[in-house]
Scaffold this active site. Structure first.
Site, PDB file in Angstrom:
ATOM      1  CE  LYS A   1      77.726  49.439 105.183  1.00  0.00           C
ATOM      2  NZ  LYS A   1      76.658  48.945 104.315  1.00  0.00           N
TER       3      LYS A   1
ATOM      4  CE  LYS B   1      79.263  52.065 102.820  1.00  0.00           C
ATOM      5  NZ  LYS B   1      78.199  51.238 102.470  1.00  0.00           N
TER       6      LYS B   1
HETATM    7  C1  PBG Z   1      73.526  49.197 102.230  1.00  0.00           C
HETATM    8  C2  PBG Z   1      74.527  50.284 101.963  1.00  0.00           C
HETATM    9  C3  PBG Z   1      74.710  51.511 102.628  1.00  0.00           C
HETATM   10  C4  PBG Z   1      75.682  52.207 101.893  1.00  0.00           C
HETATM   11  C5  PBG Z   1      76.078  51.372 100.845  1.00  0.00           C
HETATM   12  N1  PBG Z   1      75.366  50.184 100.925  1.00  0.00           N
HETATM   13  C6  PBG Z   1      74.006  52.102 103.777  1.00  0.00           C
HETATM   14  C7  PBG Z   1      74.169  51.510 105.111  1.00  0.00           C
HETATM   15  O1  PBG Z   1      74.893  50.552 105.319  1.00  0.00           O
HETATM   16  O2  PBG Z   1      73.514  52.009 106.016  1.00  0.00           O
HETATM   17  C8  PBG Z   1      76.159  53.587 102.180  1.00  0.00           C
HETATM   18  C9  PBG Z   1      76.741  54.309 101.013  1.00  0.00           C
HETATM   19  C10 PBG Z   1      76.834  55.782 101.137  1.00  0.00           C
HETATM   20  O3  PBG Z   1      76.517  56.396 102.171  1.00  0.00           O
HETATM   21  O4  PBG Z   1      77.227  56.392 100.144  1.00  0.00           O
HETATM   22  N2  PBG Z   1      73.717  48.426 103.321  1.00  0.00           N
END
Ligand code: PBG
Length: 328
Positions: A200, A253
């Site tokens: 991520k 992601k």
């Molecule tokens: C929580 C999380 C996030 C997303 C999914 N879980 C935000 C982040 O990490 O700042 C992003 C998902 C999206 O933008 O669709 N940590």
């Protein structure tokens, strides 16, 4: 020399379009295909809401009360969606002792109503619980307190499992969280899968989500714990680590900025790897359609096939509820 007559290679016409002349040919030759079963639809539930609120940029997606969420799931099931990824925000934010009663109620109500007709994935993170909006807890000098963070994250995971969640999806990117969660769940004999957000990136494409999930950090950013998009080997290592810690499936992601990693991660871990088409990616398509620059459904179809071509096993997308209409 009968039978040895060959055209010189330069004379052979190599035209790709011969197999593209009609849809039946094109469908016959399609190298990637998948069905509604491979899609996951995110849902946002917020305790403070009575009426549902549209999320800026995310067409057909809302932040909802529990009642509206139940209605939405019912409608989504009729559109072929069986997998839902749940993000819950409660009225209580705190520095370190979290009240999860609303979270428990949401998960158990959804599972009571829909039972095994759906798989309920639960995003496990601290960012919508902490009052500073970070995914971790800090010491006084603002360094991450990893032990306390892992204790709290694993407590959240256990609470969700006890409430009836089908899948635990940790998204915090803290070192060691998959292992810690697995141990806590195993100790109580929960054989619930962990699908880790394993690769991520710290990304510009989470903007619409953070408004919806009420999880923007009040100070700084998430670069201390999310991955640096300049780094490929680190990104792969992060997924290998989650695999070694006991993740059942992995996830990259944002999808489009990780598209080069899916196959490598799959080969190195022998685990299935999904892709999350995050909020900013989806919003880019929605807003382009609003400006008359593209057709949203066709653009979504294109991006999903590319993710599949890159060997994504599943796709989390805000457009999952449109997949049937698009033809999946
Ligand atoms: C929580 C999380 C996030 C997303 C999914 N879980 C935000 C982040 O990490 O700042 C992003 C998902 C999206 O933008 O669709 N940590």
């Amino acid at each position: 020399m009968i039978g040895k007559m060959r055209l010189p290679m330069s004379k052979v016409s190599k035209k790709l379009h011969r197999l593209k002349s009609n849809k039946i040919f094109r469908d016959l030759c399609s190298e990637t295909d998948f069905t509604k079963a491979n899609f996951v639809q995110p849902l946002f539930v917020n305790e403070a809401l009575r009426n549902k609120e549209e999320i800026i940029g995310l067409k057909d997606n809302f932040v909802m009360s529990l009642e509206d969420t139940l209605r939405q799931i019912n409608e989504d099931i009729s559109n072929g969606v069986n997998n839902f990824l749940l993000f819950i925000s409660s009225k209580n934010k705190s520095l370190d002792s979290f009240n999860l009663s609303f979270h428990e109620k949401v998960i158990s109500s959804i599972k009571d109503e829909f039972k095994d007709n759906i798989n309920l994935w639960t995003d496990v993170c601290l960012c919508s619980l902490t009052d500073h909006g970070h995914c971790c807890l800090f010491d006084k000098d603002n360094s991450i307190n990893i032990d306390k963070t892992l204790d709290e994250i694993s407590k959240v995971a256990l609470t969700y499992a006890e409430a009836g969640a089908d899948i635990i999806a940790p998204s915090d990117m803290m070192d060691g969280r998959t292992l810690k969660i697995r141990k806590v769940l195993d100790a109580l004999n929960f054989s619930i899968p962990i699908i880790s957000y394993s690769t991520k990136f710290s990304s510009n494409f989470y903007g619409p989500f953070r408004n919806a999930a009420d999880s923007s950090p009040l100070f700084g950013d998430r670069k201390q714990y999310q991955l640096d998009y300049r780094n490929k080997s680190e990104a792969i290592r992060a997924s290998i680590r989650c695999a070694e810690e006991g993740a059942d499936m992995l996830m990259v992601k944002p999808a489009m900025t990780s598209i080069d990693l899916i196959k490598d991660i799959k080969e190195k871990t022998n685990l299935m790897v999904g892709a999350y088409q995050v909020s900013g990616e989806y919003a880019g398509i929605c807003l382009s359609e609003d400006k008359g620059l593209l057709n949203m459904e066709e653009a979504l179809e294109e991006t999903w096939h590319v993710m599949r071509r890159a060997e994504a096993q599943f796709i989390i997308t805000y457009g999952a509820r449109l997949a049937k209409k698009i033809g999946f």
